[in-house]
Scaffold this motif. Structure first.
Motif, short mmCIF file in Angstrom:
data_model
loop_
_atom_site.label_atom_id
_atom_site.label_comp_id
_atom_site.label_asym_id
_atom_site.label_seq_id
_atom_site.Cartn_x
_atom_site.Cartn_y
_atom_site.Cartn_z
N PHE A 153 63.52 -49.44 -81.58
CA PHE A 153 63.61 -48.57 -80.30
C PHE A 153 64.59 -47.80 -80.18
N TRP A 154 65.50 -48.88 -80.41
CA TRP A 154 67.40 -48.39 -79.79
C TRP A 154 67.52 -47.17 -80.21
N ARG A 155 67.22 -47.11 -81.79
CA ARG A 155 67.96 -45.83 -82.39
C ARG A 155 67.19 -44.47 -82.14
N THR A 183 48.97 -51.20 -74.72
CA THR A 183 49.59 -51.13 -73.59
C THR A 183 51.37 -50.15 -73.58
N SER A 184 51.74 -50.61 -74.72
CA SER A 184 53.27 -50.32 -75.08
C SER A 184 53.52 -49.31 -75.85
N SER A 185 52.23 -48.54 -76.57
CA SER A 185 51.92 -47.80 -77.15
C SER A 185 51.68 -46.75 -76.16
N VAL A 186 51.06 -46.29 -74.91
CA VAL A 186 51.64 -45.34 -74.31
C VAL A 186 52.32 -45.81 -73.32
N VAL A 187 53.17 -46.80 -73.03
CA VAL A 187 54.06 -47.06 -72.52
C VAL A 187 55.69 -45.54 -72.12
N GLY A 210 58.59 -51.42 -80.72
CA GLY A 210 57.69 -50.74 -82.02
C GLY A 210 56.97 -49.84 -81.32
N LEU A 211 55.79 -50.41 -81.06
CA LEU A 211 54.89 -49.29 -80.97
C LEU A 211 55.00 -48.10 -79.21
N ALA A 212 56.02 -48.48 -78.85
CA ALA A 212 56.17 -47.93 -77.83
C ALA A 212 57.17 -46.67 -78.52
N ARG A 213 58.28 -46.92 -79.44
CA ARG A 213 58.92 -45.63 -80.11
C ARG A 213 57.68 -44.61 -81.10
N TRP A 214 56.65 -45.54 -81.33
CA TRP A 214 55.73 -44.63 -82.14
C TRP A 214 55.08 -43.99 -81.66
N GLY A 215 54.66 -44.16 -79.71
CA GLY A 215 53.39 -43.98 -79.28
C GLY A 215 54.26 -43.37 -78.48
N SER A 216 55.00 -42.67 -78.82
CA SER A 216 56.36 -41.99 -77.99
C SER A 216 56.39 -40.57 -77.94
N GLY A 217 55.61 -40.66 -79.52
CA GLY A 217 55.47 -39.23 -79.78
C GLY A 217 54.50 -37.83 -79.79
N ARG A 247 62.25 -38.68 -66.67
CA ARG A 247 63.12 -37.84 -66.84
C ARG A 247 64.04 -37.94 -65.41
N ALA A 248 63.85 -38.58 -65.11
CA ALA A 248 64.10 -38.47 -63.33
C ALA A 248 65.84 -39.42 -63.42
N LEU A 249 65.30 -40.54 -63.65
CA LEU A 249 66.60 -41.49 -63.36
C LEU A 249 66.93 -41.93 -65.18
N PRO A 250 67.90 -41.74 -65.15
CA PRO A 250 69.18 -42.60 -65.69
C PRO A 250 68.82 -43.78 -65.85
N PHE A 251 68.21 -44.60 -67.29
CA PHE A 251 68.04 -45.54 -67.25
C PHE A 251 68.47 -46.41 -68.33
N PRO A 252 68.16 -47.41 -69.48
CA PRO A 252 68.05 -47.80 -70.29
C PRO A 252 66.16 -48.11 -70.76
N ARG A 253 66.12 -47.41 -71.64
CA ARG A 253 64.62 -47.41 -71.66
C ARG A 253 63.82 -48.26 -72.40
N GLY A 254 64.76 -49.49 -73.09
CA GLY A 254 63.44 -50.05 -73.76
C GLY A 254 63.44 -50.92 -72.25
N CYS A 255 63.44 -50.96 -71.17
CA CYS A 255 63.38 -51.09 -70.08
C CYS A 255 61.74 -51.49 -69.77
N LEU A 256 61.21 -50.71 -70.34
CA LEU A 256 59.87 -50.33 -70.25
C LEU A 256 58.80 -51.12 -71.18
N PRO A 257 58.87 -51.09 -71.92
CA PRO A 257 58.45 -51.40 -72.95
C PRO A 257 58.52 -53.13 -72.61
N LEU A 258 59.01 -53.69 -71.87
CA LEU A 258 60.23 -55.36 -71.89
C LEU A 258 58.90 -55.31 -71.13
N GLY A 259 59.34 -54.06 -69.87
CA GLY A 259 58.76 -55.03 -68.67
C GLY A 259 57.02 -55.04 -68.81
N TYR A 260 56.68 -54.30 -69.90
CA TYR A 260 55.19 -53.89 -70.19
C TYR A 260 54.88 -55.72 -70.54
#
Lengths: 258, 418
Positions: B408-410, B188-192, B264-271, B201-214
């Motif tokens: 992820f942070w980088r 799931t985190s590879s497509v998060v 890791g997978l969230a970053r790889w899968g984002s591109g 895009r709409a809201l400014p927030f630290p993106r790391g919340c999303l893989p953590l949430g998953y």
């Protein structure tokens, strides 16, 4: 002296578009490409912003006008940090919230959850969210639909709720890309008032709209973009809008004398 | 860094040669007062402002001839003097590049500050996940159950892999449920990032919340599927012991490991979509290599003739792989049969160990083997001992979560792109 919130320094943005035209798009061509170590042949470069510099200050509401494809949305996305600059730089205070016409925030979740989670995501405390919740819902005017999944909303309802959420916090920078266009007349009045409030709270608002009346009513400054370059910009909003209308072959706006 | 060279020019167009660059200067001369504009093409541009872009921009040291002309700065107020580069002006007013990422520590703090969002997002997504299925939330339980049923049917009944593992069904079900936690977190985190593009895009927030949430979504589902697991193994006659409490530290470590993988997978899968296409195959291979269906501690490692028996180095590698570590620890905590048949549980006894590995040589009848000798694997040397397993469990968790976080942070500012 006014403090700058957004400084755009000689910004160039180049899109690389994949999957257009030449490539037949079969597995064999994709393999051949890998073997030959070629870049994807269908890659096409679109130079969307070509050297734009401007400064926006606290309390500014900057309208961005121009034809379709002139780079308005690209400019806003670059200010939001969502597009890399090919050259030049965008400087901002804090991060910007960008409201576009696209889909819901969290489309599978109800409007209620979208309000609560959206506000939490922007860094509000649960206590503040509880206090503001009702005013956000009232502002959005979606009524009973607040308990339905956001993907069931009409375009207008969705953009109203998104605007209500994003403007619930006094954002430093709010970028509105045609997000108000789908709202009805009543909502337009409300959102106009909300943008004024944000400006009073030292925020900066950018507004992209094809409805020039909306720009003229809301904004104190305007930027006219054409093919990625600024044609005119300034505080003389009405003059620039008239010049833009004249250049695009439209009728000049009829204004009530003030 | 930005060694921009600023040249003040007073240009009188009539006297200059028809150099297009200089014409450009007059076209784009900076106006410091708003509202003075007369439009492009006017030649009364006032003092020109020639600004060499920094070396990194044009790929070489800025020289006067190579300098790129800065276009006119619009809407600038009185605070901006004509000869100050815009970048310096921005920094002087504490503006940051829009593409700058926050320092790591500050980023961590902002993630912690968003904890209510993370858990709320997970809970709400969990509730909404099966809202379109008629059986609804029941699928959270049914999915792992059906998985276990399929594997039991194929490997337990049709192929008879259970030879050599006491209490095969609890062994299998536990393995599947534990592996499922890591598997689902990764998938799931590879497509998060792609799934939540509108939100990013709409809201400014630290993106790391999303893989953590998953990962928390999966953790919440795990609680339910472990309840099912407990029912199954208790029904199978497994005694309830204090060892069961060990699953809390084990799951905590596994969750940390999953968070690292998810980052890791969230970053790889984002591109690229390629990652989520390839991932199912990688994960299936991982599952077979982690002893979900077979025992890599006993059946595969202690029986002469098996590949792992002849290659103890490979057996070691398989047994210290993170999924195998968490699975083995959980099995040893929950299942008595696994605990007492674990190699190293008893002092080494060469004969008994050999009896386990090759019962035919000792003429052991099948019923005696099934009831007694099957436990003799505990007299063999362990390839990875119990304490070492805990060490690896903690090590993997720490390494994964730190490496994943930084990785992820980088890319923090790049996630909404595309």
């Amino acid at each position: 002296m006014a403090e700058p919130m957004v400084v755009v320094d000689n910004l160039h943005v180049v899109y690389r578009v994949y999957g257009s035209g030449v490539d037949k798009g079969t597995a064999a061509t994709a393999l051949l490409r890998l073997v030959k170590r070629q870049r994807r042949p269908s890659i096409r470069e679109v130079h969307a912003i070509r050297g734009v510099s401007f400064v926006a200050y606290k309390g500014d509401a900057v309208g961005v006008i121009g034809r379709n494809g002139s780079g308005k949305s690209t400019l806003l996305r670059a200010v939001a940090g969502l597009l890399p600059a090919e050259e030049g730089m965008v400087y901002t205070i804090g991060h910007a919230a960008l409201l576009g016409v696209n889909a819901a925030l969290m489309e599978n979740l109800t409007g209620e959850k979208n309000v609560i989670l959206g506000c939490l995501a922007m860094g509000m405390s649960p206590q503040t969210v509880k206090e503001r919740y009702q005013s956000v819902v009232d502002f959005s005017g979606v009524g009973d639909f607040i308990n339905l999944a956001m993907k069931t909303y009409s375009t207008g309802m969705g953009s109203r709720l998104r605007f209500a959420i994003a403007s619930a916090k006094n954002q430093d920078i709010l970028l509105v890309d045609e997000a108000l266009a789908t709202g009805d007349a009543e909502f337009r009045v409300k959102s106009h008032r909300r943008i004024d409030e944000l400006r009073e709270h030292a925020g900066t608002v950018f507004l992209v709209a094809h409805n020039l009346g909306e720009i003229e009513e809301t904004c104190n400054k305007v930027i006219w973009l054409e093919k990625g370059r600024i044609i005119q910009a300034g505080e003389n909003v009405a003059e620039i809008i008239d010049a833009y209308l004249a250049a695009t072959g439209g009728e000049p706006r009829v204004r009530e004398p003030r | 860094m930005s060694e921009s060279c600023v040249i003040q020019l007073r240009i009188r167009p009539a006297h200059e040669p028809a150099d297009h660059k200089l014409t450009a200067v007059t076209n784009r001369g900076r106006l410091s007062a708003p509202g003075e504009l007369t439009g492009p093409g006017s030649l009364d541009g006032g003092p020109g402002h020639l600004q060499g872009s920094s070396a990194q921009d044009n790929g070489g040291p800025a020289t006067a001839s190579a300098a790129v002309l800065a276009p006119q700065v619009y809407l600038a107020g009185a605070g901006l003097s004509a000869d100050e580069p815009l970048g310096d002006y921005a920094r002087r007013h504490n503006l940051q590049p829009a593409s700058a990422r926050p320092p790591a520590l500050k980023y961590l703090r902002s993630l912690w500050q968003r904890r209510q969002f993370i858990t709320g997002f997970a809970t709400a997504s969990n509730v909404a996940m099966y809202s379109e299925a008629r059986l609804g939330q029941l699928w959270q339980v049914l999915t792992p159950l059906l998985n276990a049923a399929v594997y039991f049917l194929i490997f337990g009944v049709l192929l008879g892999i259970n030879r050599g593992v006491p209490g095969y069904i609890p062994f299998l079900v536990t393995g599947i449920f534990v592996f499922n936690f890591t598997q689902r977190s990764c998938m799931t985190s590879s497509v998060v990032m792609r799934q939540n593009l509108p939100l990013i895009r709409a809201l400014p927030f630290p993106r790391g919340c999303l893989p953590l949430g998953y990962v928390i979504i999966e953790l919440q589902q795990l609680v339910l599927s472990f309840a099912v697991l407990f029912v199954i193994i208790l029904a199978y006659g497994e005694p309830l012991t204090w060892y069961w409490l060990l699953i809390f530290p084990i799951l905590a470590l596994q969750s940390l490991f999953n968070v690292g993988c998810a980052f890791g997978l969230a970053r790889w899968g984002s591109g690229f979509d390629d990652v989520s296409q390839l991932l199912p195959f990688v994960i299936r291979t991982w599952m077979y290599a982690s002893g979900v269906i077979f025992s890599i501690q006993t059946t595969l490692a202690l029986i002469p003739g098996k590949v792992l028996y002849d290659h103890p180095g490979l057996a070691y590698l398989l047994q210290i792989n993170p999924a195998a570590v968490y699975i083995t620890l959980t099995r040893n905590a929950l299942l008595q049969d696994q605990r007492i048949s674990m190699p190293g549980y008893h002092a080494y006894n060469a004969v008994r160990c050999a009896m386990y590995g090759d019962p035919g040589r000792f003429h052991i009848p099948p019923d005696v083997f099934q009831s007694k000798v099957i436990y003799f694997s505990s007299y063999c040397h362990p390839i990875v001992s119990g304490p070492a397993l805990w060490g690896y469990a903690a090590g993997w968790a720490v390494v994964a979560v730190i490496a994943g976080f930084f990785f992820f942070w980088r890319a923090e500012t790049r996630y909404g792109r595309g």
